[in-house]
Write a protein that holds these residues in place. Structure first.
Motif, mmCIF file in Angstrom:
data_model
loop_
_atom_site.group_PDB
_atom_site.id
_atom_site.type_symbol
_atom_site.label_atom_id
_atom_site.label_comp_id
_atom_site.label_asym_id
_atom_site.label_seq_id
_atom_site.Cartn_x
_atom_site.Cartn_y
_atom_site.Cartn_z
ATOM 1 N N ILE A 1 6.022 -0.318 -10.983
ATOM 2 C CA ILE A 1 7.217 -1.160 -10.441
ATOM 3 C C ILE A 1 7.870 -2.292 -11.362
ATOM 4 O O ILE A 1 7.103 -3.069 -11.934
ATOM 5 N N LEU A 2 9.158 -2.098 -11.943
ATOM 6 C CA LEU A 2 9.932 -2.939 -12.724
ATOM 7 C C LEU A 2 10.651 -4.113 -11.779
ATOM 8 O O LEU A 2 11.220 -3.983 -11.054
ATOM 9 N N GLY A 3 9.904 -5.261 -12.128
ATOM 10 C CA GLY A 3 10.060 -6.323 -11.676
ATOM 11 C C GLY A 3 9.211 -6.880 -10.449
ATOM 12 O O GLY A 3 8.834 -6.254 -9.396
ATOM 13 N N GLY A 4 8.898 -8.368 -10.509
ATOM 14 C CA GLY A 4 7.774 -8.823 -9.612
ATOM 15 C C GLY A 4 8.437 -10.022 -8.580
ATOM 16 O O GLY A 4 7.734 -11.015 -8.248
ATOM 17 N N GLY A 5 9.511 -9.588 -8.106
ATOM 18 C CA GLY A 5 10.132 -10.420 -6.865
ATOM 19 C C GLY A 5 9.684 -9.981 -5.851
ATOM 20 O O GLY A 5 8.625 -9.132 -5.724
ATOM 21 N N VAL A 6 10.417 -10.431 -4.714
ATOM 22 C CA VAL A 6 9.922 -10.153 -3.520
ATOM 23 C C VAL A 6 10.028 -8.441 -3.048
ATOM 24 O O VAL A 6 9.037 -7.827 -2.385
ATOM 25 N N ILE A 7 10.927 -7.994 -3.440
ATOM 26 C CA ILE A 7 11.120 -6.467 -3.359
ATOM 27 C C ILE A 7 10.154 -5.503 -4.268
ATOM 28 O O ILE A 7 9.673 -4.661 -3.467
ATOM 29 N N GLY A 8 9.717 -6.038 -5.536
ATOM 30 C CA GLY A 8 8.935 -5.235 -6.252
ATOM 31 C C GLY A 8 7.617 -5.173 -5.539
ATOM 32 O O GLY A 8 6.881 -4.394 -5.465
ATOM 33 N N LEU A 9 7.179 -6.563 -5.117
ATOM 34 C CA LEU A 9 5.822 -6.631 -4.792
ATOM 35 C C LEU A 9 5.679 -6.160 -3.229
ATOM 36 O O LEU A 9 4.602 -5.484 -2.891
ATOM 37 N N ALA A 10 6.881 -6.144 -2.426
ATOM 38 C CA ALA A 10 6.559 -5.408 -1.175
ATOM 39 C C ALA A 10 6.342 -4.019 -1.389
ATOM 40 O O ALA A 10 5.787 -3.353 -0.735
ATOM 41 N N CYS A 11 7.006 -3.536 -2.365
ATOM 42 C CA CYS A 11 7.089 -1.948 -2.596
ATOM 43 C C CYS A 11 5.636 -1.887 -3.128
ATOM 44 O O CYS A 11 4.983 -0.687 -2.573
ATOM 45 N N LEU B 1 12.822 8.387 -11.627
ATOM 46 C CA LEU B 1 13.228 6.921 -11.271
ATOM 47 C C LEU B 1 13.615 6.735 -9.661
ATOM 48 O O LEU B 1 14.351 7.715 -9.296
ATOM 49 N N VAL B 2 12.940 5.713 -9.291
ATOM 50 C CA VAL B 2 13.556 5.375 -7.827
ATOM 51 C C VAL B 2 13.974 3.856 -7.807
ATOM 52 O O VAL B 2 13.601 2.983 -8.418
ATOM 53 N N PHE B 3 15.118 3.759 -7.355
ATOM 54 C CA PHE B 3 15.837 2.346 -7.154
ATOM 55 C C PHE B 3 15.404 1.659 -5.931
ATOM 56 O O PHE B 3 15.278 2.206 -4.681
ATOM 57 N N ARG C 1 5.821 7.654 -11.454
ATOM 58 C CA ARG C 1 7.296 7.512 -10.935
ATOM 59 C C ARG C 1 7.520 5.999 -11.169
ATOM 60 O O ARG C 1 6.542 5.245 -11.517
ATOM 61 N N ILE C 2 8.712 5.642 -11.301
ATOM 62 C CA ILE C 2 9.315 4.399 -11.727
ATOM 63 C C ILE C 2 10.084 3.800 -10.879
ATOM 64 O O ILE C 2 11.153 4.548 -10.568
ATOM 65 N N VAL C 3 9.748 2.631 -10.221
ATOM 66 C CA VAL C 3 10.730 1.829 -9.203
ATOM 67 C C VAL C 3 11.282 0.730 -9.714
ATOM 68 O O VAL C 3 10.462 -0.116 -10.343
ATOM 69 N N MET C 4 12.458 0.687 -9.876
ATOM 70 C CA MET C 4 13.447 -0.322 -10.476
ATOM 71 C C MET C 4 13.604 -1.319 -9.305
ATOM 72 O O MET C 4 14.467 -1.100 -8.382
#
Ligand code: FAD
Length: 419
Positions: A10-20, A375-377, A249-252
């Protein structure tokens, strides 16, 4: 086994990255989050922390372009567009303007409404199931008006929420003042959104990070992504300042930073940073509002917690220009003092700024890339990342691990932008 490999990066450790990350771990996948700083150090830190199905109404409303143009000459306007020429910003504005039609307004409203309603329902459960200690309170949100004209302008908002089946109650001046004794005399009316809630966003993000680690997820801090390795249509590895990592898999989930990082993959993500500010006091004033408030003419949001008091908002399109702007911080104070008897909290105020990830159509970008096979957004949540976090996590986990998501993912598809 390769220690730098996981099922999902998961690219990015904000609320969205952490919830994912949390929902993917609950679905049984191994997860690693790559964060350039510390988790929650971007927009997810100092925002207003309101959970707002009521904000289904998008900014892409006919007439919004005129408001934006007028703001060019007012550096303290709630919506400010920096007039300095910038090709990316101009392109974004032109595309945003094309979406300001009633058809797109309704379409975006429906897409946002579905994600917000699902997220609101899930959040209550998630907070209990995972014991997230984040001052979650189901107190509703009150819009306050001091002019009849501003209330009339929001009729499109009331009509949209009605069509979406969301709760909104129109109040007269006496009802508003009875509901909120902290308001100064002179409110002409209000809108009460009973299903809205609030939490302390920095605590929520810290609690999500705690649960991700407890469930076996890895969070790499100080890991700034600076290069992607590719093979054919696949991303083979991600290079960061903290090492090289691989995954199926990679989540942006890079929030406002998604466009510059996606450019390394040849993708143009149609987003601009929408800069906002907040001022936080360690203690609420003696006469503090009990509900979360939106002071409509000033466009200031007021949140009261046991642990503090925050004024926030303003939307500034100035590109990736970092730092505080005192004119806009003062606008928060001035806006609050027009509405509240005691507009400031107690103790030293802490100013903050953050970049909202603003898409051109006001709908998040969620789902598989049409260009890169793994890649997944999960980005572009604009003013609503906290509110939409749980449903985003559930949707992304459903797409990657099953079961099929509850929500129809089509309205959020990256394919609409050819990315
Ligand atoms: C003033 C203000 C008030 C708001 N109020 C609310 C509200 O009341 N309710 C609500 O729902 N929403 C609110 N929002 C919006 C909300 O804050 C955002 O939508 C949300 O935080 C976006 O989360 P995110 O995880 O997508 O982005 P971010 O939290 O910005 O996370 C992205 C992360 O990616 C990291 N990153 C960037 N580049 C790299 C790189 N190259 N390598 C590694 N990591 C990188 C960053 O460090 C950052 O931690 C508000 C926003 C503002 C500014």
């Amino acid at each position: 086994m390769d220690a730098s490999r996981s099922d999902v990066l998961i690219l990015g450790g904000g609320v969205i990255g952490l919830a994912c990350a949390l929902y993917l771990l609950r679905a049984g996948l191994s997860v690693r989050v790559l964060e350039q700083n510390l988790p929650g150090s971007g927009a997810s830190h100092g925002n207003c922390g309101t959970i707002t199905p009521s904000h289904a109404t998008p900014l892409t409303m006919p007439g919004m372009v005129g408001t934006a143009l007028r703001s060019l000459f007012h550096r303290d306007a709630p919506l400010y567009v920096n007039p300095r020429p910038d090709l990316d910003r101009l392109r974004w504005l032109a595309s945003f303007a094309r979406h300001c039609t009633w058809r797109d307004f309704n379409r975006a409203g429906e897409a946002r409404g579905a994600l917000l309603a699902r997220s609101r329902a899930l959040l209550g459960e998630l907070i209990v199931q995972e014991s997230l200690d984040c001052e979650f309170a189901e107190v509703g949100e009150l819009y306050v008006y001091r002019t009849a004209r501003a209330r009339e302008t929001d009729q499109a908002h009331v009509d949209l929420l009605g069509r979406l089946g969301m709760s909104v109650e129109s109040l007269d001046a006496a009802q508003v003042h009875a509901m909120e004794p902290a308001l100064r005399e002179g409110a002409v009316g209000g809108l009460y959104h009973a299903d809205d809630a609030r939490l302390r966003p920095d605590r929520y993000v810290a609690e999500l990070a705690r649960r991700v680690r407890e469930l076996g997820g890895k969070i790499e801090t100080g890991a700034r992504i600076d290069h992607f390795g590719t093979t054919g249509k696949r991303i083979s590895h991600v290079r960061t300042t903290g090492g090289v990592f691989t995954a199926e898999r990679i989540v942006m989930a890079l929030g406002a930073w998604s466009p510059p990082v996606a450019r390394m993959l040849g993708l143009h993500v149609p987003m601009q940073p929408g800069k906002g500010y907040s001022l936080t006091w360690p203690e609420a004033p003696a006469l503090a509002p009990t509900h979360s408030l939106v002071l409509r003419e000033a466009a200031v949001c007021v949140t009261t917690w046991a642990s503090g008091f925050r004024l926030g908002s303003t939307m500034e399109f100035s590109g990736y220009q970092e730092g505080l702007n005192e004119v806009r911080i003062d606008a928060l104070r001035r806006g609050a003092s027009a509405f509240l008897t005691v507009p400031e909290g107690r103790g030293a105020a802490v100013p903050w700024w953050g970049w909202r990830p603003m898409t051109v159509d006001e709908v998040p970008i969620l789902g598989p890339s049409s260009r890169w096979s793994n890649l997944v957004f999960a980005t572009g949540h604009g003013m609503l990342g906290i509110s939409m976090s749980a449903a985003t996590g559930e949707l992304i986990a459903g797409l990657l691990a099953g079961p099929a998501p509850m929500l129809d993912a089509a309205p959020y598809s990256p394919a609409r932008f050819g990315i």
